[in-house]
Design an enzyme around this catalytic site. Sequence first.
Site, PDB file in Angstrom:
ATOM      1  N   ILE A 121      -4.913   3.998   5.444  1.00  0.00           N
ATOM      2  CA  ILE A 121      -5.742   3.907   6.648  1.00  0.00           C
ATOM      3  C   ILE A 121      -6.661   2.703   6.485  1.00  0.00           C
ATOM      4  O   ILE A 121      -7.630   2.742   5.703  1.00  0.00           O
ATOM      5  CB  ILE A 121      -6.556   5.212   6.861  1.00  0.00           C
ATOM      6  CG1 ILE A 121      -5.607   6.415   6.947  1.00  0.00           C
ATOM      7  CG2 ILE A 121      -7.416   5.098   8.129  1.00  0.00           C
ATOM      8  CD1 ILE A 121      -6.299   7.772   7.066  1.00  0.00           C
ATOM      9  N   ASN A 168      -9.169  -0.587   7.863  1.00  0.00           N
ATOM     10  CA  ASN A 168     -10.404  -0.627   8.645  1.00  0.00           C
ATOM     11  C   ASN A 168     -10.744  -2.079   8.963  1.00  0.00           C
ATOM     12  O   ASN A 168     -10.508  -2.970   8.132  1.00  0.00           O
ATOM     13  CB  ASN A 168     -11.535   0.021   7.817  1.00  0.00           C
ATOM     14  CG  ASN A 168     -12.767   0.273   8.632  1.00  0.00           C
ATOM     15  OD1 ASN A 168     -13.541  -0.636   8.911  1.00  0.00           O
ATOM     16  ND2 ASN A 168     -12.968   1.517   9.029  1.00  0.00           N
ATOM     17  N   TYR A 177     -12.642  -4.681   6.180  1.00  0.00           N
ATOM     18  CA  TYR A 177     -11.484  -4.519   5.282  1.00  0.00           C
ATOM     19  C   TYR A 177     -11.695  -3.630   4.051  1.00  0.00           C
ATOM     20  O   TYR A 177     -10.849  -2.789   3.753  1.00  0.00           O
ATOM     21  CB  TYR A 177     -10.965  -5.883   4.814  1.00  0.00           C
ATOM     22  CG  TYR A 177     -10.370  -6.765   5.881  1.00  0.00           C
ATOM     23  CD1 TYR A 177     -10.104  -6.300   7.167  1.00  0.00           C
ATOM     24  CD2 TYR A 177     -10.075  -8.102   5.602  1.00  0.00           C
ATOM     25  CE1 TYR A 177      -9.558  -7.128   8.140  1.00  0.00           C
ATOM     26  CE2 TYR A 177      -9.525  -8.933   6.562  1.00  0.00           C
ATOM     27  CZ  TYR A 177      -9.275  -8.447   7.834  1.00  0.00           C
ATOM     28  OH  TYR A 177      -8.731  -9.269   8.778  1.00  0.00           O
ATOM     29  N   CYS A 188      -6.041   3.855   0.473  1.00  0.00           N
ATOM     30  CA  CYS A 188      -4.598   3.949   0.193  1.00  0.00           C
ATOM     31  C   CYS A 188      -4.010   5.310   0.574  1.00  0.00           C
ATOM     32  O   CYS A 188      -4.717   6.322   0.642  1.00  0.00           O
ATOM     33  CB  CYS A 188      -4.347   3.723  -1.294  1.00  0.00           C
ATOM     34  SG  CYS A 188      -4.604   2.024  -1.843  1.00  0.00           S
ATOM     35  N   GLU A 212      -2.210   7.234  -1.282  1.00  0.00           N
ATOM     36  CA  GLU A 212      -2.387   8.217  -2.361  1.00  0.00           C
ATOM     37  C   GLU A 212      -3.716   8.946  -2.196  1.00  0.00           C
ATOM     38  O   GLU A 212      -3.823  10.148  -2.459  1.00  0.00           O
ATOM     39  CB  GLU A 212      -2.372   7.526  -3.731  1.00  0.00           C
ATOM     40  CG  GLU A 212      -1.047   6.887  -4.103  1.00  0.00           C
ATOM     41  CD  GLU A 212      -0.923   5.439  -3.648  1.00  0.00           C
ATOM     42  OE1 GLU A 212      -1.470   5.091  -2.582  1.00  0.00           O
ATOM     43  OE2 GLU A 212      -0.256   4.666  -4.353  1.00  0.00           O
ATOM     44  N   CYS A 238      -5.847   3.870  -7.439  1.00  0.00           N
ATOM     45  CA  CYS A 238      -5.094   5.109  -7.180  1.00  0.00           C
ATOM     46  C   CYS A 238      -4.581   5.729  -8.479  1.00  0.00           C
ATOM     47  O   CYS A 238      -4.502   6.949  -8.601  1.00  0.00           O
ATOM     48  CB  CYS A 238      -3.957   4.854  -6.206  1.00  0.00           C
ATOM     49  SG  CYS A 238      -4.572   4.650  -4.522  1.00  0.00           S
TER      50      CYS A 238
HETATM   51  N1  THU Z   1      -1.574   0.542  -0.454  1.00  0.00           N
HETATM   52  C1  THU Z   1      -1.401   1.887  -0.582  1.00  0.00           C
HETATM   53  O1  THU Z   1      -1.656   2.653   0.357  1.00  0.00           O
HETATM   54  N2  THU Z   1      -0.961   2.372  -1.759  1.00  0.00           N
HETATM   55  C2  THU Z   1      -0.574   1.613  -2.805  1.00  0.00           C
HETATM   56  O2  THU Z   1      -0.149   2.157  -3.820  1.00  0.00           O
HETATM   57  C3  THU Z   1      -0.624   0.142  -2.723  1.00  0.00           C
HETATM   58  C4  THU Z   1      -1.302  -0.395  -1.521  1.00  0.00           C
HETATM   59  C5  THU Z   1      -2.033   0.028   0.821  1.00  0.00           C
HETATM   60  C6  THU Z   1      -3.434  -0.487   0.877  1.00  0.00           C
HETATM   61  C7  THU Z   1      -3.383  -1.408   2.081  1.00  0.00           C
HETATM   62  O3  THU Z   1      -3.583  -0.643   3.255  1.00  0.00           O
HETATM   63  C8  THU Z   1      -1.950  -1.909   2.071  1.00  0.00           C
HETATM   64  O4  THU Z   1      -1.220  -1.054   1.228  1.00  0.00           O
HETATM   65  C9  THU Z   1      -1.816  -3.339   1.581  1.00  0.00           C
HETATM   66  O5  THU Z   1      -2.451  -3.504   0.367  1.00  0.00           O
END
Ligand code: THU
Length: 146
Positions: free
Chosen positions: A49, A51, A54, A59, A61, A95
Amino acid sequence: MQELAPEDLQRLLTASLAARGHAHVPYSHYAVGAAVLDEHGTVHSGCNIENAAYPQGWCAETTAIGAMVMAGGKRAKAVLVSGPGPDTITPCGGCRQKLREFGDDNLLVIAADPSGIKQTWTLGQLLPASFGPDHLKTTDQNTRKP
Ligand code: THU
């Protein structure tokens, strides 16, 4: 590496890919899904999600861990993270640490994309020599002056 039942792997993959469909990614356009298998065998999923401010985005996870905690799950057995491919997604450092709170070195971390499973690690491989809850287990240690 511990074995995951094929039906659990399939449930995780299905939930993670479905969660990708909810990703709010107007800035990176990089949709991520995550699905966590808890100690009860329940699967909890989440998406990333982003924003307009930024750094306030988070993430997939993180969303999935929050869902697990809210549903009463206490321990993570496996997590399946799915990205767009073709490069294999790998959980960010933050994460990995968040997962460490609810899993040990044996926690399975599985990477996937819409084409299927790409790679599997243990959390111990991704976050060696980690700092975890056991480091804070005695109040005596926390209150003692160095
Ligand atoms: N992102 C995740 O949601 N999980 C990960 O393990 C790696 C990166 C997301 C964060 C951001 O919204 C996008 O991927 C690009 O970095």
